[in-house]
Design an enzyme around this catalytic site. Structure first.
Site, PDB file in Angstrom:
ATOM      1  N   TYR A 115       0.878  -1.177   0.000  1.00  0.00           N
ATOM      2  CA  TYR A 115       0.000   0.000   0.000  1.00  0.00           C
ATOM      3  C   TYR A 115       0.913   1.224   0.000  1.00  0.00           C
ATOM      4  CZ  TYR A 115      -3.994  -2.957   1.370  1.00  0.00           C
ATOM      5  OH  TYR A 115      -4.995  -3.909   1.409  1.00  0.00           O
TER       6      TYR A 115
ATOM      7  N   LYS B 161     -12.537  -4.651   2.722  1.00  0.00           N
ATOM      8  CA  LYS B 161     -13.542  -5.135   3.682  1.00  0.00           C
ATOM      9  C   LYS B 161     -14.892  -5.491   3.046  1.00  0.00           C
ATOM     10  CE  LYS B 161     -11.097  -5.124   7.292  1.00  0.00           C
ATOM     11  NZ  LYS B 161     -10.457  -6.437   7.342  1.00  0.00           N
TER      12      LYS B 161
HETATM   13  C1  PHB Z   1      -7.370  -6.545  -4.591  1.00  0.00           C
HETATM   14  O1  PHB Z   1      -6.564  -7.480  -4.674  1.00  0.00           O
HETATM   15  O2  PHB Z   1      -8.179  -6.315  -5.499  1.00  0.00           O
HETATM   16  C2  PHB Z   1      -7.345  -5.707  -3.360  1.00  0.00           C
HETATM   17  C3  PHB Z   1      -6.510  -6.065  -2.322  1.00  0.00           C
HETATM   18  C4  PHB Z   1      -6.465  -5.283  -1.184  1.00  0.00           C
HETATM   19  C5  PHB Z   1      -7.252  -4.158  -1.094  1.00  0.00           C
HETATM   20  C6  PHB Z   1      -8.098  -3.810  -2.125  1.00  0.00           C
HETATM   21  C7  PHB Z   1      -8.149  -4.593  -3.267  1.00  0.00           C
HETATM   22  O3  PHB Z   1      -7.163  -3.402   0.012  1.00  0.00           O
END
Ligand code: PHB
Ligand code: APR
Length: 400
Positions: free
Chosen positions: A201, A297
């Site tokens: 992230y 979530k």
């Molecule tokens: C996703 O893999 O699409 C994904 C993963 C984590 C998140 C949002 C989307 O927080």
């Protein structure tokens, strides 16, 4: 036609509820206004909390998620050009999440439903709910040009944010809480190995980025883009170039690019409708609430609503008690609001907000610095990320 529980919508919420009810011998029919192919073509988040995995197990459809899902014990936060690992497993007392695409969950549930010979009416048009305040509600719909009626004891509104169920609750009863964010996520799916084995992230002055995956050979990446951005304006090359600019030097170098197999833009919204039950209609999943995707979530909340609803319906049919039904809305909403809070907080921390400018960026970096250094702050993140506990599933667990 007649059934015990009429389920509106064959997304993950409706399909999971149908399968759980089936394991407990409770008859149900699903009405879905799109085709099965359309339902399966939607690409959404892919992180399952333990609670969601447990419910798939109770429904008897968890095998592939266990075999092919990727257990994740940590995530990485990238800011000021550096990555910092959050050890979810250690900080949450031994819990983890499983990376397994929502499309796969939907696929497994559809297969199990077909295997059990349960009825799903796809392409059911003009669905309308009647008599939700009476003991015998009905659902009207049109299939192949013919008007049809389904009689039932209860209706589960699992028809997503744009569905008809929530709109059936009188406006004088329903309260809406909403926040719309001034940006969206541009997502790309590509058959390239993920840049890192854990999710990244990223908070950057250019905006948020997320590196996620579906498997060891399929990646899912996202970029924060301003409202009004059109997918057609982003070539694959442009996407990869911008993603690289939002990564740290090592990740940028490791990034493997390739042609996109899906590219779409999702708006970001926080939304809750209260109450989640009116008479014999229950709302579950996106029909009742939306979270921004930061923290993934959405599917997990849909699963926990369905868990509470399943529990309440077993209690009703097996014990003749209305306790679970009467407390359904309150039980769900406690967990929903906590996940809303977490998703809002994580979104606020990681994205560039046009109105807060460079001051906002500095404040976020200060908070992120504190977050990765403070045991208390990282524990709070880890506990919420792996999913808060789901109490009171006594009846459901007996079935599993
Ligand atoms: C996703 O893999 O699409 C994904 C993963 C984590 C998140 C949002 C989307 O927080
Ligand atoms: N009649 C019948 N079906 C309908 C109607 C209607 N009027 N309106 C919508 N539907 C169907 C949609 O076509 C869809 O298949 O209801 C289904 C709702 O599915 P989802 O939108 O996937 O919602 P839900 O099952 O609650 O799943 C929640 O999906 O959006 C993500 O982030 C969210 O991951 C979470 C999950």
């Amino acid at each position: 036609m007649k059934t015990q529980v009429a389920i509106i919508g064959a997304g993950p919420a409706g399909l999971l509820l149908g399968q759980l009810l089936h394991t407990a011998g409770i008859d149900n029919i699903i009405l879905e206004h799109r085709s099965a192919e359309h339902v399966l073509s939607r690409i959404r988040a892919g992180v399952l909390e333990q609670v969601a995995l447990d419910l798939l197990d109770i429904a008897g459809v968890g095998q592939r998620a266990h075999a092919e899902g990727l257990p994740h014990d940590g995530i990485e936060l990238l800011f000021q050009g550096q990555r910092h690992r959050i050890d979810l497993h250690q900080l949450s007392g031994g819990q983890r999440v499983t990376v397994y695409g929502q499309t796969e969950v939907t696929h497994d549930l559809m297969q199990a439903r077909a295997g059990a010979g349960l009825t799903t009416v796809y392409d059911a048009k003009d669905v309308q709910l009647q008599g939700i305040e009476s003991p015998s509600p009905t659902v009207h719909y049109v299939k192949d040009g013919q008007a049809q009626t389904l009689q039932c004891d209860f209706i589960a509104g699992c028809d997503g944010y744009h569905g008809v169920s929530r709109r059936t609750i009188p406006p004088s009863v329903l309260r809406r809480y909403e926040r719309v964010y001034p940006f969206g996520w541009l997502g790309v799916l590509a058959d390239v190995p993920p840049v890192s084995h854990e999710l990244i992230y990223a908070n950057t002055p250019r905006g948020f980025a997320l590196c996620s995956m579906r498997s060891k050979t399929r990646s899912r990446y996202y970029l924060q883009v301003p409202d009004g951005t059109r997918v057609e304006d982003w070539s694959d090359q442009h996407f990869w170039d911008e993603l690289r600019l939002r990564l740290d030097a090592e990740a940028a170098q490791r990034l493997v690019t390739g042609p996109s197999i899906e590219k779409s833009i999702a708006p970001l919204r926080s939304f809750v409708a209260e109450p989640m039950r009116h008479g014999r209609l229950f709302l579950a999943g996106d029909a009742a609430h939306i979270v921004p995707p930061t923290g993934a979530k959405g599917l997990n909340l849909a699963a926990s609503d369905v868990g509470f609803l399943f529990d309440a319906l077993i209690e009703h049919y097996r014990e003749g008690s209305s306790l679970g039904i009467d407390h359904y809305s309150e039980r769900c909403l406690r967990r929903v609001w906590r996940a809303e809070r977490f998703s809002w907080w994580f979104t606020s921390l990681m994205h560039r907000f046009p109105e807060t400018g460079e001051f906002g960026q500095k404040i976020q970096e200060a908070e992120l610095g504190y977050l990765v250094e403070s045991h208390a702050a990282s524990t709070a993140l880890a506990e919420n990320y792996v999913g808060l506990p789901m109490e009171l599933l006594a009846h459901a667990r007996q079935v599993g």
